[in-house]
Design an enzyme around this catalytic site. Structure first.
Site, PDB file in Angstrom:
ATOM      1  N   CYS A 153       0.824  -1.214   0.000  1.00 44.22           N
ATOM      2  CA  CYS A 153       0.000   0.000   0.000  1.00 44.22           C
ATOM      3  C   CYS A 153       0.860   1.268   0.000  1.00 44.22           C
ATOM      4  O   CYS A 153       0.696   2.136  -0.858  1.00 44.22           O
ATOM      5  CB  CYS A 153      -0.960  -0.023   1.190  1.00 44.22           C
ATOM      6  SG  CYS A 153      -0.219  -0.573   2.736  1.00 44.22           S
TER       7      CYS A 153
HETATM    8  N1  LIG Z   1      -3.825  -4.348   5.415  1.00 44.20           N
HETATM    9  C1  LIG Z   1      -3.342  -3.686   4.364  1.00 44.20           C
HETATM   10  O1  LIG Z   1      -3.583  -2.469   4.213  1.00 44.20           O
HETATM   11  C2  LIG Z   1      -2.504  -4.382   3.343  1.00 44.20           C
HETATM   12  C3  LIG Z   1      -2.156  -3.683   2.184  1.00 44.20           C
HETATM   13  C4  LIG Z   1      -1.353  -4.303   1.213  1.00 44.20           C
HETATM   14  C5  LIG Z   1      -0.887  -5.597   1.436  1.00 44.20           C
HETATM   15  N2  LIG Z   1      -1.218  -6.246   2.570  1.00 44.20           N
HETATM   16  C6  LIG Z   1      -0.690  -7.601   2.756  1.00 44.20           C
HETATM   17  O2  LIG Z   1      -1.749  -8.527   2.562  1.00 44.20           O
HETATM   18  C7  LIG Z   1      -1.569  -9.659   3.413  1.00 44.20           C
HETATM   19  C8  LIG Z   1      -2.814  -9.788   4.306  1.00 44.20           C
HETATM   20  O3  LIG Z   1      -2.922  -8.579   5.054  1.00 44.20           O
HETATM   21  P1  LIG Z   1      -4.166  -8.251   5.997  1.00 44.20           P
HETATM   22  O4  LIG Z   1      -3.962  -6.870   6.475  1.00 44.20           O
HETATM   23  O5  LIG Z   1      -5.435  -8.639   5.362  1.00 44.20           O
HETATM   24  O6  LIG Z   1      -3.847  -9.245   7.214  1.00 44.20           O
HETATM   25  P2  LIG Z   1      -4.792  -9.803   8.359  1.00 44.20           P
HETATM   26  O7  LIG Z   1      -5.967  -8.927   8.524  1.00 44.20           O
HETATM   27  O8  LIG Z   1      -3.917 -10.035   9.534  1.00 44.20           O
HETATM   28  O9  LIG Z   1      -5.242 -11.217   7.746  1.00 44.20           O
HETATM   29  C9  LIG Z   1      -4.334 -12.264   7.585  1.00 44.20           C
HETATM   30  C10 LIG Z   1      -5.061 -13.512   7.121  1.00 44.20           C
HETATM   31  O10 LIG Z   1      -4.129 -14.586   7.050  1.00 44.20           O
HETATM   32  C11 LIG Z   1      -4.631 -15.712   7.786  1.00 44.20           C
HETATM   33  N3  LIG Z   1      -3.460 -16.330   8.425  1.00 44.20           N
HETATM   34  C12 LIG Z   1      -2.637 -15.755   9.352  1.00 44.20           C
HETATM   35  N4  LIG Z   1      -1.635 -16.594   9.697  1.00 44.20           N
HETATM   36  C13 LIG Z   1      -1.822 -17.718   8.952  1.00 44.20           C
HETATM   37  C14 LIG Z   1      -1.132 -18.966   8.843  1.00 44.20           C
HETATM   38  N5  LIG Z   1      -0.020 -19.217   9.573  1.00 44.20           N
HETATM   39  N6  LIG Z   1      -1.613 -19.900   7.991  1.00 44.20           N
HETATM   40  C15 LIG Z   1      -2.731 -19.668   7.262  1.00 44.20           C
HETATM   41  N7  LIG Z   1      -3.444 -18.511   7.329  1.00 44.20           N
HETATM   42  C16 LIG Z   1      -2.989 -17.553   8.150  1.00 44.20           C
HETATM   43  C17 LIG Z   1      -5.645 -15.162   8.743  1.00 44.20           C
HETATM   44  O11 LIG Z   1      -6.741 -16.027   8.840  1.00 44.20           O
HETATM   45  P3  LIG Z   1      -7.056 -17.112   9.935  1.00 44.20           P
HETATM   46  O12 LIG Z   1      -6.290 -16.739  11.174  1.00 44.20           O
HETATM   47  O13 LIG Z   1      -8.522 -17.061  10.067  1.00 44.20           O
HETATM   48  O14 LIG Z   1      -6.566 -18.340   9.275  1.00 44.20           O
HETATM   49  C18 LIG Z   1      -6.178 -13.935   8.024  1.00 44.20           C
HETATM   50  O15 LIG Z   1      -7.249 -14.293   7.181  1.00 44.20           O
HETATM   51  C19 LIG Z   1      -0.301  -9.396   4.219  1.00 44.20           C
HETATM   52  O16 LIG Z   1       0.792 -10.037   3.638  1.00 44.20           O
HETATM   53  C20 LIG Z   1      -0.147  -7.874   4.145  1.00 44.20           C
HETATM   54  O17 LIG Z   1       1.195  -7.435   4.278  1.00 44.20           O
HETATM   55  C21 LIG Z   1      -2.033  -5.680   3.527  1.00 44.20           C
END
Ligand SMILES: NC(=O)c1ccc[n+]([C@@H]2O[C@H](COP(=O)([O-])OP(=O)(O)OC[C@H]3O[C@@H](n4cnc5c(N)ncnc54)[C@H](OP(=O)(O)O)[C@@H]3O)[C@@H](O)[C@H]2O)c1
Length: 342
Positions: A153
């Site tokens: 982002c």
């Molecule tokens: N937030 C942002 O603004 C943003 C922007 C650009 C990119 N990103 C990237 O997108 C990705 C997701 O970000 P997010 O903000 O959506 O994160 P988040 O809200 O923390 O969600 C992470 C997801 O991954 C799952 N997860 C976590 N640990 C896991 C594991 N060991 N094995 C399998 N599933 C697992 C969790 O689901 P369960 O625990 O239910 O399995 C949850 O659905 C990250 O790499 C982040 O850097 C985020």
């Protein structure tokens, strides 16, 4: 095309469900989580009215997901490090993957190790991967890759304004300073003291200085645009808002007026449906892009310092993550770029 989302309980995963459930051409058939079970609409009530009542969460089990013959392409909305564990079996099973994490954004494994403090989890897969920020891709070669890395982002908010200017030599590649402000959802859906309401409401602070992880992909892309190594000063801040990124860039001008910046942006982005170039003294505002896949840009020239001041704003969960991932899907599949995003 049948698609699936792995890690759909997180902030970007939930946005992906919302976008893909109503996409005119993609069919969302698989949605996974380790923590959530049953109907998606019960577990994520914000999606009421967006998703079919019979869409269910299934387990995040790499082998089972790889064996699901219905799914042609998976989105990975997982933490970095974890995403690579899923990408490997999915690619081996012939699936395509759009990864929202940082695992495949960098060409250099040494840079990954330096910024993420562990060895790259799957260096052998990098040959299959491409970093895809649709607006700056020089050609369509990336569409042959099976593993598409969606930019971060903060990086999107910095790379979009700077790349055309570095390519055209309109700003000096050295001495660039970037200040960025992010909404709290940028940290993901996690419980930590720093992200509690009482800590973040009515409060803003800098963090991650001087070497935030996103610097790695920002500098890699800016260096490619400038055809020389670019090192920048990047100052991220947490702002008391749920979503949005506002970025202000200060770069030494190598052209006499702001018109040169507008012309370069117009040439690069004039046909892009998701880049808006603001003129007449307007500045981008997170409140005006939240909920859209747009990045708004504005430029100023300060004759006292001879700097260009460039500002951008985007929604970290849309143009900064899930919207951009759907945009990549649309381009990959040869569909209209705006499908499911307007
Ligand atoms: N937030 C942002 O603004 C943003 C922007 C650009 C990119 N990103 C990237 O997108 C990705 C997701 O970000 P997010 O903000 O959506 O994160 P988040 O809200 O923390 O969600 C992470 C997801 O991954 C799952 N997860 C976590 N640990 C896991 C594991 N060991 N094995 C399998 N599933 C697992 C969790 O689901 P369960 O625990 O239910 O399995 C949850 O659905 C990250 O790499 C982040 O850097 C985020």
């Amino acid at each position: 095309m049948n698609v699936g989302i792995i890690g759909a309980s997180g902030y970007s995963g939930e946005e992906l469900v919302r976008l893909l459930a109503r996409h005119p051409r993609a069919r969302l058939v698989s949605v996974t989580s380790r923590s959530l079970k049953g109907p998606v609409v019960h577990a994520l009530p914000r999606l009421r009215g967006f998703v079919a009542p019979d869409l269910l969460f299934t387990a995040s089990e790499p082998a089972a997901l790889a064996a699901d013959s219905r799914v042609e392409l998976y989105f990975l909305a997982l933490p970095h490090g974890v995403a690579a564990e899923y990408a490997r079996p999915l690619l081996a099973a012939g699936k395509r993957v759009i990864d929202l994490s940082a695992d495949f954004r960098l060409a250099s494994t040494a840079t990954y190790q330096e910024f993420y403090a562990h060895a790259h989890p799957a260096p052998d897969l990098l040959a299959e991967a491409a970093f895809v920020l649709p607006e700056i891709m020089p050609d369509d070669a990336w569409k042959k890759k099976r593993l598409l890395a969606c930019p971060g982002c903060y990086p999107t908010s910095v790379i979009v304004p700077l790349v055309p200017l570095l390519r055209a030599g309109l700003v000096a590649p050295s001495g660039i300073v970037v200040n960025s402000f992010s909404g709290v959802s940028g940290a993901g859906k996690k419980v930590a003291e720093d992200y509690l309401f009482c800590e973040r409401a009515e409060s803003a602070k800098a963090y991650g200085i001087p070497k935030h992880r996103h610097l790695s992909e920002i500098e890699e892309q800016l260096s490619a645009a400038a055809a020389e190594k670019v090192v920048i000063q990047f100052n991220p801040h947490l702002a008391p808002m749920r979503r949005g990124i506002a970025t202000t860039i200060v770069a030494r001008a190598q052209a006499s007026g702001v018109e040169a910046v507008h012309a370069a942006w117009q040439q690069a982005y004039g046909h892009s449906p998701f880049v808006q170039i603001l003129t007449a003294g307007q500045t981008p505002d997170t409140a005006l892009v939240t909920g859209s896949n747009r990045v708004d840009l504005a430029a100023f020239h300060d004759p006292r310092t001879n700097n260009f001041v460039l500002t951008s704003a985007l929604d970290n969960l849309l143009k900064g993550a899930s919207g951009q991932a759907v945009q990549i899907l649309n381009l990959l599949a040869g569909w209209p770029e705006t499908d499911g995003l307007l």
